[in-house]
Motif scaffolding. Structure first.
Motif, PDB file in Angstrom:
ATOM      1  N   ARG A 115       1.499 -13.645  12.603  1.00  0.00           N
ATOM      2  CA  ARG A 115       2.578 -12.668  12.793  1.00  0.00           C
ATOM      3  C   ARG A 115       2.404 -11.604  11.721  1.00  0.00           C
ATOM      4  NH1 ARG A 115       7.831 -12.968  14.049  1.00  0.00           N
ATOM      5  NH2 ARG A 115       7.002 -13.571  16.072  1.00  0.00           N
ATOM      6  N   LEU A 116       2.424 -10.374  12.142  1.00  0.00           N
ATOM      7  CA  LEU A 116       2.321  -9.253  11.211  1.00  0.00           C
ATOM      8  C   LEU A 116       3.593  -8.426  11.306  1.00  0.00           C
ATOM      9  CD1 LEU A 116       0.514  -7.681   9.212  1.00  0.00           C
ATOM     10  CD2 LEU A 116      -0.276  -6.319  11.154  1.00  0.00           C
TER      11      LEU A 116
ATOM     12  N   SER B 157      -3.918  -4.666   5.682  1.00  0.00           N
ATOM     13  CA  SER B 157      -4.116  -6.110   5.809  1.00  0.00           C
ATOM     14  C   SER B 157      -5.560  -6.544   6.043  1.00  0.00           C
ATOM     15  CB  SER B 157      -3.244  -6.649   6.952  1.00  0.00           C
ATOM     16  OG  SER B 157      -3.627  -6.060   8.176  1.00  0.00           O
ATOM     17  N   ARG B 158      -6.421  -5.651   6.419  1.00  0.00           N
ATOM     18  CA  ARG B 158      -7.842  -5.965   6.611  1.00  0.00           C
ATOM     19  C   ARG B 158      -8.046  -7.157   7.553  1.00  0.00           C
ATOM     20  NH1 ARG B 158     -10.927  -6.296   1.064  1.00  0.00           N
ATOM     21  NH2 ARG B 158      -9.289  -7.784   0.551  1.00  0.00           N
ATOM     22  N   ILE B 159      -7.244  -7.215   8.598  1.00  0.00           N
ATOM     23  CA  ILE B 159      -7.389  -8.267   9.606  1.00  0.00           C
ATOM     24  C   ILE B 159      -8.157  -7.717  10.795  1.00  0.00           C
ATOM     25  CG2 ILE B 159      -6.125  -9.602  11.325  1.00  0.00           C
ATOM     26  CD1 ILE B 159      -4.061 -10.230   9.323  1.00  0.00           C
ATOM     27  N   ASN B 160      -9.138  -8.465  11.241  1.00  0.00           N
ATOM     28  CA  ASN B 160      -9.867  -8.104  12.454  1.00  0.00           C
ATOM     29  C   ASN B 160      -9.072  -8.606  13.659  1.00  0.00           C
ATOM     30  OD1 ASN B 160     -12.265  -7.130  11.009  1.00  0.00           O
ATOM     31  ND2 ASN B 160     -12.520  -9.293  10.453  1.00  0.00           N
ATOM     32  N   VAL B 161      -8.615  -7.697  14.476  1.00  0.00           N
ATOM     33  CA  VAL B 161      -7.736  -8.055  15.591  1.00  0.00           C
ATOM     34  C   VAL B 161      -8.564  -8.363  16.834  1.00  0.00           C
ATOM     35  CG1 VAL B 161      -5.825  -7.319  17.047  1.00  0.00           C
ATOM     36  CG2 VAL B 161      -5.932  -6.582  14.651  1.00  0.00           C
ATOM     37  N   GLU B 162      -8.403  -9.587  17.350  1.00  0.00           N
ATOM     38  CA  GLU B 162      -9.092  -9.976  18.576  1.00  0.00           C
ATOM     39  C   GLU B 162      -8.198  -9.760  19.793  1.00  0.00           C
ATOM     40  OE1 GLU B 162     -10.006 -14.271  20.324  1.00  0.00           O
ATOM     41  OE2 GLU B 162     -11.405 -13.742  18.715  1.00  0.00           O
ATOM     42  N   LYS B 163      -6.913 -10.087  19.646  1.00  0.00           N
ATOM     43  CA  LYS B 163      -5.999 -10.006  20.786  1.00  0.00           C
ATOM     44  C   LYS B 163      -4.578  -9.805  20.283  1.00  0.00           C
ATOM     45  CE  LYS B 163      -4.272 -12.806  24.672  1.00  0.00           C
ATOM     46  NZ  LYS B 163      -4.310 -14.153  25.295  1.00  0.00           N
TER      47      LYS B 163
ATOM     48  N   VAL C 175       0.863  -1.174   0.000  1.00  0.00           N
ATOM     49  CA  VAL C 175       0.000   0.000   0.000  1.00  0.00           C
ATOM     50  C   VAL C 175       0.902   1.227   0.000  1.00  0.00           C
ATOM     51  CG1 VAL C 175      -1.783   1.308   1.209  1.00  0.00           C
ATOM     52  CG2 VAL C 175      -1.838  -1.191   1.227  1.00  0.00           C
ATOM     53  N   ASP C 176       0.830   1.998  -1.088  1.00  0.00           N
ATOM     54  CA  ASP C 176       1.696   3.164  -1.252  1.00  0.00           C
ATOM     55  C   ASP C 176       3.163   2.714  -1.133  1.00  0.00           C
ATOM     56  OD1 ASP C 176      -0.601   4.742  -1.510  1.00  0.00           O
ATOM     57  OD2 ASP C 176      -0.749   4.966   0.671  1.00  0.00           O
ATOM     58  N   ASP C 177       3.916   3.280  -0.194  1.00  0.00           N
ATOM     59  CA  ASP C 177       5.328   2.919  -0.044  1.00  0.00           C
ATOM     60  C   ASP C 177       5.562   2.003   1.154  1.00  0.00           C
ATOM     61  OD1 ASP C 177       6.210   4.343  -2.251  1.00  0.00           O
ATOM     62  OD2 ASP C 177       6.433   6.196  -1.111  1.00  0.00           O
ATOM     63  N   THR C 178       4.514   1.396   1.677  1.00  0.00           N
ATOM     64  CA  THR C 178       4.676   0.497   2.818  1.00  0.00           C
ATOM     65  C   THR C 178       4.287  -0.924   2.424  1.00  0.00           C
ATOM     66  OG1 THR C 178       2.432   0.808   3.653  1.00  0.00           O
ATOM     67  CG2 THR C 178       4.105   2.375   4.389  1.00  0.00           C
ATOM     68  N   PHE C 179       4.766  -1.878   3.201  1.00  0.00           N
ATOM     69  CA  PHE C 179       4.369  -3.259   2.982  1.00  0.00           C
ATOM     70  C   PHE C 179       4.047  -3.912   4.317  1.00  0.00           C
ATOM     71  CE2 PHE C 179       8.601  -4.372   4.354  1.00  0.00           C
ATOM     72  CZ  PHE C 179       8.497  -5.678   4.801  1.00  0.00           C
ATOM     73  N   ASN C 180       3.207  -4.931   4.254  1.00  0.00           N
ATOM     74  CA  ASN C 180       2.917  -5.768   5.408  1.00  0.00           C
ATOM     75  C   ASN C 180       3.091  -7.221   5.016  1.00  0.00           C
ATOM     76  OD1 ASN C 180       1.454  -4.373   7.956  1.00  0.00           O
ATOM     77  ND2 ASN C 180       1.035  -3.214   6.092  1.00  0.00           N
ATOM     78  N   LEU C 181       3.599  -8.009   5.940  1.00  0.00           N
ATOM     79  CA  LEU C 181       3.709  -9.446   5.750  1.00  0.00           C
ATOM     80  C   LEU C 181       2.913 -10.126   6.841  1.00  0.00           C
ATOM     81  CD1 LEU C 181       4.977 -11.933   4.349  1.00  0.00           C
ATOM     82  CD2 LEU C 181       6.919 -11.687   5.913  1.00  0.00           C
ATOM     83  N   VAL C 182       2.000 -11.007   6.440  1.00  0.00           N
ATOM     84  CA  VAL C 182       1.184 -11.772   7.380  1.00  0.00           C
ATOM     85  C   VAL C 182       1.621 -13.230   7.300  1.00  0.00           C
ATOM     86  CG1 VAL C 182      -1.146 -12.502   8.008  1.00  0.00           C
ATOM     87  CG2 VAL C 182      -0.762 -10.203   7.071  1.00  0.00           C
ATOM     88  N   LEU C 183       2.058 -13.791   8.437  1.00  0.00           N
ATOM     89  CA  LEU C 183       2.485 -15.186   8.496  1.00  0.00           C
ATOM     90  C   LEU C 183       1.668 -15.921   9.554  1.00  0.00           C
ATOM     91  CD1 LEU C 183       6.391 -14.911   8.407  1.00  0.00           C
ATOM     92  CD2 LEU C 183       4.916 -15.751   6.587  1.00  0.00           C
ATOM     93  N   PRO C 184       0.969 -16.984   9.173  1.00  0.00           N
ATOM     94  CA  PRO C 184       0.246 -17.774  10.169  1.00  0.00           C
ATOM     95  C   PRO C 184       1.193 -18.720  10.897  1.00  0.00           C
ATOM     96  CG  PRO C 184      -0.075 -18.729   8.013  1.00  0.00           C
ATOM     97  CD  PRO C 184       0.763 -17.489   7.813  1.00  0.00           C
TER      98      PRO C 184
ATOM     99  N   SER D 216      18.090  -7.624   7.675  1.00  0.00           N
ATOM    100  CA  SER D 216      16.690  -7.213   7.667  1.00  0.00           C
ATOM    101  C   SER D 216      15.850  -8.474   7.842  1.00  0.00           C
ATOM    102  CB  SER D 216      16.341  -6.524   6.342  1.00  0.00           C
ATOM    103  OG  SER D 216      15.947  -7.468   5.360  1.00  0.00           O
ATOM    104  N   PRO D 217      14.584  -8.334   8.266  1.00  0.00           N
ATOM    105  CA  PRO D 217      13.765  -9.531   8.503  1.00  0.00           C
ATOM    106  C   PRO D 217      13.269 -10.192   7.224  1.00  0.00           C
ATOM    107  CG  PRO D 217      12.485  -7.554   8.937  1.00  0.00           C
ATOM    108  CD  PRO D 217      13.888  -7.104   8.684  1.00  0.00           C
ATOM    109  N   VAL D 218      13.588  -9.641   6.057  1.00  0.00           N
ATOM    110  CA  VAL D 218      13.103 -10.203   4.797  1.00  0.00           C
ATOM    111  C   VAL D 218      13.625 -11.633   4.626  1.00  0.00           C
ATOM    112  CG1 VAL D 218      13.188 -10.014   2.282  1.00  0.00           C
ATOM    113  CG2 VAL D 218      12.911  -7.962   3.682  1.00  0.00           C
ATOM    114  N   GLY D 219      12.726 -12.564   4.435  1.00  0.00           N
ATOM    115  CA  GLY D 219      13.114 -13.951   4.197  1.00  0.00           C
ATOM    116  C   GLY D 219      13.376 -14.771   5.441  1.00  0.00           C
ATOM    117  N   GLY D 220      13.319 -14.159   6.624  1.00  0.00           N
ATOM    118  CA  GLY D 220      13.541 -14.915   7.857  1.00  0.00           C
ATOM    119  C   GLY D 220      14.878 -15.623   7.887  1.00  0.00           C
ATOM    120  N   GLN D 221      15.953 -14.911   7.526  1.00  0.00           N
ATOM    121  CA  GLN D 221      17.255 -15.557   7.361  1.00  0.00           C
ATOM    122  C   GLN D 221      18.148 -15.494   8.594  1.00  0.00           C
ATOM    123  OE1 GLN D 221      18.041 -17.286   4.589  1.00  0.00           O
ATOM    124  NE2 GLN D 221      16.077 -16.756   3.678  1.00  0.00           N
TER     125      GLN D 221
END
Length: 526
Positions: free
Chosen positions: A227-228, A264-270, A210-219, A303-308
């Motif tokens: 994980r966001l 991300s359009r995630i409904n956050v419960e907790k 979205v624009d110049d930002t990114f989000n990564l969602v990992l179940p 950086s956290p990209v790729g979980g390396q």
């Protein structure tokens, strides 16, 4: 004589793996950490296929897989519209017994490692920190301090710093931590998605632009727990909910929630855990000085990209463990041979760390840069071109090898490599390729921390006798066209190191004599 063989400073995944691998080889270890217990939060999440392969050596992989989560697919979203869906199940099915993207919370990961260490009679000494050390070239004298301020001196044969980005050991060996800090502010959240239907809490991974930002969602663990990870380019012009006046410690989850909902359009419960930080990319200019070593975040940070990051540190630990065990247990080695073997830790692992940092830096720049080229990558090339090319098996294999660290090779970086055919598909320094046929799996033998020899075809009598005399395991696999496709040479002898990398490929006559010469040249006893 020192009290212990190896003192390990830091009991994260890297330090725990190092302690496990050393203890398993008969090395007396002591492991300390400033914390009161294992990581309380999910933190590092991705465990790559190469790590699971190595965990098989100590029968850890199956339990890790059972406790973790295999992500079935990833999706790419651009400004709220899903542009790509890429299946991940069996993505690397031709390459490894673990052909998936796998997540396991760090607190669970560390707990499993420490439980195994404790079952072997080794316990982490908590609330204990390394204050400093002296290294005279024959022993290391370390000053330790507990929570009450009481100090003691520990004499060790070797010291390994698994003590993170602010490593006392790295400072002690006078190493420079070269690199930079990224401008964007990162946020990271471990949260439970609400029960309301959301396309991004379906048990799959999602990357959103979205624009110049990114989000990564990992179940992970279960579908609704995610994980966001995201970035905030803080501005004062109304385009961000976070002012540039904020320090990263002042940003709360409520501050970034509007950006999260937009992306991300995630409904956050907790929210179980939330943190912000500035990411760095740095590599130490040296990994060793005399009898002190640094591994993991103490030596390189990404950086956290790729979980390396965590995965690279664990591979550091396993690479170093068998080398330390060798020089400690083989009393007949000369000092020159000991130093030559220990020097290969830096010559093998530092180039790989530089490559990983370079790759993750490039990936991070693509995800966050406001340049026209990065904009094109995010909005057109990644969403439209990537899914198309991923249908090609060769592209899938290459992407999986790079992302899961199967590509790690020590070609040209190590004196442990026997010179061979430079045009061959498989060369000394490579990870042993995995081949499964109807009758056998060549990784089935990789459950010991020792040298071994593989032959694909028929071994000669001389080789059999040499292996028997030297008590080195010889594994013979019936020749199959799959072996040829993988690049193996029929009837050649493949010498494998204790960390499952190929040390040499020997062909022709008198294979036993050739192997004997390999060990003699390096001062290694067999």
């Amino acid at each position: 004589m020192p009290e212990i063989d190896v003192l390990i400073a830091g009991a994260g995944p890297t330090g725990l793996v190092l302690a496990l691998w050393l203890h398993h080889q008969g090395v007396k270890v002591r492991i300390i950490d400033q914390s009161t217990g294992p990581a309380p939060d999910s933190r590092a999440l991705v465990v790559h296929a190469r790590i699971l392969e190595l965990y098989r050596q100590l029968d850890l992989a199956d339990e890790m897989v059972q406790r973790g989560y295999q992500i079935p697919a990833t999706n790419v979203w651009v400004n709220g519209v899903r542009r790509a869906h890429i299946p991940l199940k069996e993505f690397g099915s031709e390459l490894t017994p673990y052909p998936c993207m796998f997540t396991l919370p760090q607190n669970v990961h560390e707990g499993l490692l420490e439980k195994r260490l404790n079952s072997n009679g080794v316990f982490v000494e908590r609330r204990t920190k390394l204050k400093g050390f002296t290294d005279d070239g024959t022993t290391v004298s370390a000053t330790l301090q507990n929570d009450d301020g009481e100090e003691e001196t520990c004499e060790a044969g070797y010291l390994v710093g698994c003590d993170g980005a602010h490593s006392v050991v790295r400072h002690g060996i006078g190493a420079n931590y070269e690199g930079e800090t990224y401008i964007p502010l990162f946020y990271i959240a471990d949260m439970v998605a609400g029960e309301q239907e959301s396309p991004m809490s379906n048990g799959e991974a999602h990357i959103t632009f979205v624009d110049d930002t990114f989000n990564l969602v990992l179940p992970f663990v279960e579908e609704r727990r995610v994980r966001l990870i995201g970035t905030i380019m803080a501005k004062d012009d109304g385009t961000s909910h976070v002012s540039s006046a904020y320090s990263h410690t002042a940003v709360t989850f409520e501050d970034v929630l509007p950006d999260i909902k937009k992306a991300s359009r995630i409904n956050v419960e907790k929210v179980n855990w939330f943190s912000t930080y500035r990411s760095h990319h740095r590599v130490s200019d040296k990994f060793r000085s005399k009898r002190a070593f640094i591994v993991g975040d103490a030596a390189h940070i990404h950086s956290p990209v790729g979980g390396q990051g965590m995965n690279t540190g664990i591979m550091d630990a396993i690479n170093l463990a068998w080398k330390l065990a060798t020089v400690i247990k083989q009393s007949s080695m000369t000092e020159e041979a000991r130093n030559a073997l220990l020097d290969t830790f830096e010559s093998e692992r530092r180039p790989f760390a530089l490559n990983i940092v370079g790759a993750t830096d490039q990936g991070f720049t693509t995800l966050t840069s406001s340049s026209y080229l990065a904009h094109m990558m995010r909005n057109w090339i990644i969403p439209y071109v990537a899914p198309f090319v991923m249908r090609l098996q060769r592209v899938r294999n290459e992407a999986f090898k790079r992302g899961s660290q199967l590509i790690c090779s020590y070609r040209g970086n190590s004196t442990l490599n026997q010179r061979g055919d430079a045009s061959a598909i498989i060369q000394p320094g490579d990870r042993l390729p995995w081949v499964k046929t109807n009758t056998c799996d060549n990784f089935s033998s990789l459950k010991s921390l020792s040298w071994q020899v593989h032959v694909y075809g028929l071994p000669d009598v001389n080789l059999r006798k040499w292996c028997e005399d030297k008590h080195i395991s010889l594994f013979v696999f019936e020749w199959n066209t799959k072996h040829s496709s993988a690049g193996f040479k029929k009837d050649a002898a493949y010498l494998l190191r204790p960390d499952q990398y190929i040390a040499g490929i020997f062909e022709g006559e008198s294979l036993g004599s050739q192997l004997e010469q390999y060990f003699l040249e390096r001062g290694l006893a067999v």
